[in-house]
Design a protein around this motif. Sequence first.
Motif, PDB file in Angstrom:
ATOM      1  N   ALA A  72      12.538  29.683 -30.585  1.00 12.30           N
ATOM      2  CA  ALA A  72      11.861  28.383 -30.697  1.00 12.30           C
ATOM      3  C   ALA A  72      11.782  27.961 -32.160  1.00 12.30           C
ATOM      4  CB  ALA A  72      10.468  28.465 -30.097  1.00 12.30           C
ATOM      5  N   ALA A  73      11.524  28.926 -33.054  1.00 10.51           N
ATOM      6  CA  ALA A  73      11.436  28.604 -34.484  1.00 10.51           C
ATOM      7  C   ALA A  73      12.770  28.057 -34.981  1.00 10.51           C
ATOM      8  CB  ALA A  73      11.039  29.849 -35.276  1.00 10.51           C
ATOM      9  N   ILE A  74      13.882  28.714 -34.563  1.00  9.01           N
ATOM     10  CA  ILE A  74      15.203  28.256 -35.005  1.00  9.01           C
ATOM     11  C   ILE A  74      15.504  26.874 -34.414  1.00  9.01           C
ATOM     12  CG2 ILE A  74      17.682  28.756 -34.906  1.00  9.01           C
ATOM     13  CD1 ILE A  74      16.887  31.752 -34.912  1.00  9.01           C
ATOM     14  N   ALA A  75      15.159  26.688 -33.110  1.00  9.25           N
ATOM     15  CA  ALA A  75      15.398  25.396 -32.468  1.00  9.25           C
ATOM     16  C   ALA A  75      14.578  24.302 -33.153  1.00  9.25           C
ATOM     17  CB  ALA A  75      15.034  25.483 -30.989  1.00  9.25           C
ATOM     18  N   THR A  76      13.328  24.627 -33.503  1.00  9.87           N
ATOM     19  CA  THR A  76      12.476  23.652 -34.189  1.00  9.87           C
ATOM     20  C   THR A  76      13.091  23.223 -35.513  1.00  9.87           C
ATOM     21  OG1 THR A  76      10.602  24.784 -33.222  1.00  9.87           O
ATOM     22  CG2 THR A  76      10.116  23.217 -34.967  1.00  9.87           C
ATOM     23  N   MET A  77      13.704  24.198 -36.206  1.00 10.12           N
ATOM     24  CA  MET A  77      14.359  23.863 -37.473  1.00 10.12           C
ATOM     25  C   MET A  77      15.445  22.814 -37.242  1.00 10.12           C
ATOM     26  SD  MET A  77      12.887  25.791 -39.714  1.00 10.12           S
ATOM     27  CE  MET A  77      13.932  25.774 -41.139  1.00 10.12           C
ATOM     28  N   GLY A  78      16.203  22.983 -36.124  1.00  7.61           N
ATOM     29  CA  GLY A  78      17.263  22.035 -35.808  1.00  7.61           C
ATOM     30  C   GLY A  78      16.704  20.649 -35.538  1.00  7.61           C
ATOM     31  N   VAL A  79      15.632  20.599 -34.743  1.00  3.40           N
ATOM     32  CA  VAL A  79      15.010  19.315 -34.399  1.00  3.40           C
ATOM     33  C   VAL A  79      14.452  18.654 -35.660  1.00  3.40           C
ATOM     34  CG1 VAL A  79      13.149  18.244 -33.084  1.00  3.40           C
ATOM     35  CG2 VAL A  79      14.485  20.090 -32.067  1.00  3.40           C
ATOM     36  N   TRP A  80      13.795  19.453 -36.474  1.00  2.00           N
ATOM     37  CA  TRP A  80      13.215  18.968 -37.723  1.00  2.00           C
ATOM     38  C   TRP A  80      14.299  18.348 -38.602  1.00  2.00           C
ATOM     39  CZ3 TRP A  80      10.814  22.694 -41.925  1.00  2.00           C
ATOM     40  CH2 TRP A  80      10.208  21.927 -42.931  1.00  2.00           C
ATOM     41  N   GLU A  81      15.404  19.082 -38.767  1.00  6.68           N
ATOM     42  CA  GLU A  81      16.492  18.614 -39.619  1.00  6.68           C
ATOM     43  C   GLU A  81      17.100  17.334 -39.055  1.00  6.68           C
ATOM     44  OE1 GLU A  81      17.294  19.814 -42.522  1.00  6.68           O
ATOM     45  OE2 GLU A  81      19.007  18.485 -42.833  1.00  6.68           O
ATOM     46  N   TYR A  82      17.141  17.224 -37.703  1.00 11.60           N
ATOM     47  CA  TYR A  82      17.730  16.044 -37.063  1.00 11.60           C
ATOM     48  C   TYR A  82      16.896  14.800 -37.343  1.00 11.60           C
ATOM     49  CZ  TYR A  82      19.756  13.059 -33.486  1.00 11.60           C
ATOM     50  OH  TYR A  82      20.365  12.016 -32.843  1.00 11.60           O
ATOM     51  N   PHE A  83      15.585  14.935 -37.212  1.00 19.50           N
ATOM     52  CA  PHE A  83      14.715  13.769 -37.378  1.00 19.50           C
ATOM     53  C   PHE A  83      14.355  13.509 -38.835  1.00 19.50           C
ATOM     54  CE2 PHE A  83      14.015  14.599 -32.856  1.00 19.50           C
ATOM     55  CZ  PHE A  83      14.278  13.327 -32.365  1.00 19.50           C
ATOM     56  N   VAL A  84      14.132  14.574 -39.595  1.00 20.17           N
ATOM     57  CA  VAL A  84      13.788  14.407 -41.015  1.00 20.17           C
ATOM     58  C   VAL A  84      14.782  15.202 -41.850  1.00 20.17           C
ATOM     59  CG1 VAL A  84      11.908  14.488 -42.699  1.00 20.17           C
ATOM     60  CG2 VAL A  84      11.371  14.434 -40.258  1.00 20.17           C
ATOM     61  N   PRO A  85      15.971  14.659 -42.101  1.00 17.05           N
ATOM     62  CA  PRO A  85      16.955  15.423 -42.887  1.00 17.05           C
ATOM     63  C   PRO A  85      16.402  15.734 -44.278  1.00 17.05           C
ATOM     64  CG  PRO A  85      17.950  13.476 -41.902  1.00 17.05           C
ATOM     65  CD  PRO A  85      16.483  13.335 -41.724  1.00 17.05           C
ATOM     66  N   GLY A  86      16.667  16.900 -44.751  1.00 15.29           N
ATOM     67  CA  GLY A  86      16.166  17.289 -46.072  1.00 15.29           C
ATOM     68  C   GLY A  86      16.411  18.771 -46.265  1.00 15.29           C
ATOM     69  N   GLY A  87      17.471  19.260 -45.614  1.00 19.64           N
ATOM     70  CA  GLY A  87      17.720  20.698 -45.639  1.00 19.64           C
ATOM     71  C   GLY A  87      18.519  21.158 -46.840  1.00 19.64           C
ATOM     72  N   ALA A  88      18.854  20.231 -47.756  1.00 17.91           N
ATOM     73  CA  ALA A  88      19.639  20.638 -48.922  1.00 17.91           C
ATOM     74  C   ALA A  88      18.814  21.596 -49.789  1.00 17.91           C
ATOM     75  CB  ALA A  88      20.024  19.398 -49.718  1.00 17.91           C
ATOM     76  N   PRO A  89      19.513  22.514 -50.511  1.00 14.82           N
ATOM     77  CA  PRO A  89      18.776  23.490 -51.310  1.00 14.82           C
ATOM     78  C   PRO A  89      17.910  22.822 -52.369  1.00 14.82           C
ATOM     79  CG  PRO A  89      21.098  24.035 -51.214  1.00 14.82           C
ATOM     80  CD  PRO A  89      20.957  22.684 -50.632  1.00 14.82           C
ATOM     81  N   ARG A  90      16.769  23.433 -52.669  1.00 12.08           N
ATOM     82  CA  ARG A  90      15.925  22.972 -53.769  1.00 12.08           C
ATOM     83  C   ARG A  90      15.507  24.186 -54.586  1.00 12.08           C
ATOM     84  NH1 ARG A  90      10.400  22.530 -50.406  1.00 12.08           N
ATOM     85  NH2 ARG A  90       9.825  24.691 -50.742  1.00 12.08           N
ATOM     86  N   ARG A  91      15.195  23.936 -55.845  1.00 12.85           N
ATOM     87  CA  ARG A  91      14.744  25.020 -56.724  1.00 12.85           C
ATOM     88  C   ARG A  91      13.239  25.174 -56.587  1.00 12.85           C
ATOM     89  NH1 ARG A  91      17.198  26.622 -61.299  1.00 12.85           N
ATOM     90  NH2 ARG A  91      18.889  26.787 -59.832  1.00 12.85           N
ATOM     91  N   GLY A  92      12.797  26.385 -56.173  1.00  9.20           N
ATOM     92  CA  GLY A  92      11.368  26.581 -55.964  1.00  9.20           C
ATOM     93  C   GLY A  92      10.829  27.708 -56.813  1.00  9.20           C
ATOM     94  N   ALA A  93       9.670  28.236 -56.413  1.00  7.09           N
ATOM     95  CA  ALA A  93       9.093  29.391 -57.092  1.00  7.09           C
ATOM     96  C   ALA A  93      10.100  30.535 -57.012  1.00  7.09           C
ATOM     97  CB  ALA A  93       7.790  29.784 -56.418  1.00  7.09           C
ATOM     98  N   PHE A  94       9.978  31.530 -57.883  1.00  9.01           N
ATOM     99  CA  PHE A  94      10.897  32.665 -58.026  1.00  9.01           C
ATOM    100  C   PHE A  94      12.250  32.197 -58.568  1.00  9.01           C
ATOM    101  CE2 PHE A  94       8.837  33.970 -53.775  1.00  9.01           C
ATOM    102  CZ  PHE A  94       7.702  34.422 -54.399  1.00  9.01           C
ATOM    103  N   GLY A  95      12.425  30.889 -58.856  1.00  8.57           N
ATOM    104  CA  GLY A  95      13.695  30.396 -59.386  1.00  8.57           C
ATOM    105  C   GLY A  95      14.843  30.474 -58.405  1.00  8.57           C
ATOM    106  N   LEU A  96      14.532  30.450 -57.110  1.00 10.48           N
ATOM    107  CA  LEU A  96      15.595  30.543 -56.111  1.00 10.48           C
ATOM    108  C   LEU A  96      15.938  29.164 -55.568  1.00 10.48           C
ATOM    109  CD1 LEU A  96      14.364  33.535 -53.933  1.00 10.48           C
ATOM    110  CD2 LEU A  96      16.069  33.562 -55.731  1.00 10.48           C
ATOM    111  N   ASP A  97      17.231  28.961 -55.268  1.00  2.95           N
ATOM    112  CA  ASP A  97      17.629  27.744 -54.557  1.00  2.95           C
ATOM    113  C   ASP A  97      17.603  28.046 -53.069  1.00  2.95           C
ATOM    114  OD1 ASP A  97      18.087  26.335 -56.878  1.00  2.95           O
ATOM    115  OD2 ASP A  97      20.101  27.143 -57.085  1.00  2.95           O
ATOM    116  N   THR A  98      16.693  27.421 -52.345  1.00  2.00           N
ATOM    117  CA  THR A  98      16.588  27.743 -50.921  1.00  2.00           C
ATOM    118  C   THR A  98      16.696  26.488 -50.065  1.00  2.00           C
ATOM    119  OG1 THR A  98      14.184  27.562 -51.027  1.00  2.00           O
ATOM    120  CG2 THR A  98      15.112  29.758 -51.268  1.00  2.00           C
ATOM    121  N   THR A  99      17.343  26.659 -48.892  1.00  2.00           N
ATOM    122  CA  THR A  99      17.332  25.611 -47.879  1.00  2.00           C
ATOM    123  C   THR A  99      16.166  25.904 -46.936  1.00  2.00           C
ATOM    124  OG1 THR A  99      18.715  26.855 -46.385  1.00  2.00           O
ATOM    125  CG2 THR A  99      19.846  25.456 -47.970  1.00  2.00           C
ATOM    126  N   ARG A 100      15.926  24.994 -45.981  1.00  2.00           N
ATOM    127  CA  ARG A 100      14.852  25.266 -45.011  1.00  2.00           C
ATOM    128  C   ARG A 100      15.130  26.543 -44.225  1.00  2.00           C
ATOM    129  NH1 ARG A 100      14.335  19.252 -42.565  1.00  2.00           N
ATOM    130  NH2 ARG A 100      12.994  18.360 -44.162  1.00  2.00           N
TER     131      ARG A 100
END
Lengths: 93, 287
Positions: free
Chosen positions: A21-49
């Motif tokens: 369900a968590a993985i499916a929710t990620m898909g639904v989330w990305e479909y309705f609110v795209p924004g899965g591109a990597p971003r630079r966060g804490a720890f200096g890592l580039d992470t996607t959702r």
Amino acid sequence: MGLSWMAWTWPTAAFFLFIAAAIATMGVWEYFVPGGAPRRGAFGLDTTRGDRLFITLVGSAFIFLGWLGLFGTPLWGGLAIALAWAGFVFWKV
Amino acid sequence: MNKTVNHKAWFLVLPVLVLVAFNAFIPLMTVVNYSVQETFGDNTFFWAGLIWFEDVLHSERFHAALVRQLTFTFTILAIEIPLGVVIALTMPKRGIWVPVCLVTMALPLLIPWNVVGAIWNIFALPEIGLLGQVLNGLGIDYNFTRQPGAAWFTLIAMDVWHWTSLVVLLAYAGLVSIPDAFYQAAKIDGASTWAIFRHIQLPKMKRVLTIAVLLRFMDSFNIYTEPFVLTGGGPGNSTTLLSIDLVKLALGQFDLGPAAAMSLIYFLIILALSWIFYTLMMRDEER
């Protein structure tokens, strides 16, 4: 051949359904609110959702193991820390 | 970053997904199911909750095996990676000796793992083995069947012999892909051998070395056959690595529940350490 050798139980089935369900929710989330591109966060890592979900799940597994090793059952305290960890990871990492 | 437009390509991944489902997901799910139950065989299971996880986390036997495993893995990484790079650097880049070197390097990788264990077992035996005879002839008291230190030495020597070639081949592939222009530029600048290595060869080898470190880390963390054939985990428990301990628990004692809990903790450690290695090694690349 039955599936009795897999020894399913409701709690373990619920666990896998939760992950699915968590993985499916990620898909639904990305479909309705795209924004899965990597971003630079804490720890200096580039992470996607998806990376953040992975970090949350693996981190939570270690949090629960740590709680179990130090305090034993029940795991409510571990759950609280895991939820806080999930919030932190999705917000900041 | 632009979004991928052609989503139909995902269907090409389906066959792999089905294959992975059968060889990874279903066994993994079964292990999770076993880890919370007790069984006495005959597919009859009793709910046990998280008791096996608590047992494993508090088990001194598990802690000792984990420490041995980490010691083994980081020792062989510390030897194989630098040694592999040094050997790759000394290998010829063109001419008749290239295939000779490559085939020689590939030979240890072609030998089945249990045969490697058997070869080293006989090779190191103090009474009849070449290594055992030579060391004892030199006045060194060496018997890997009863000295833990000697057993560890033999185990590490065996792994280095078996797997350094993999690092060599990967590092060599990285080295030959460097265009000559880089070396010419370095020559014009009067760069030393060390500077060439540090600023041209090492950065160019980074990707393949990342793969080498990850492969050797995961493989050595899972290692079973060679130490099992060489020492059987002995003398005593001195070379009982995690996988050997796990098999003793699961098949020797038929404690499926504790063994399943131990497998999951073992799996999580490999997953987390591999991710950390990969992230640390790729982080600079992305900048």
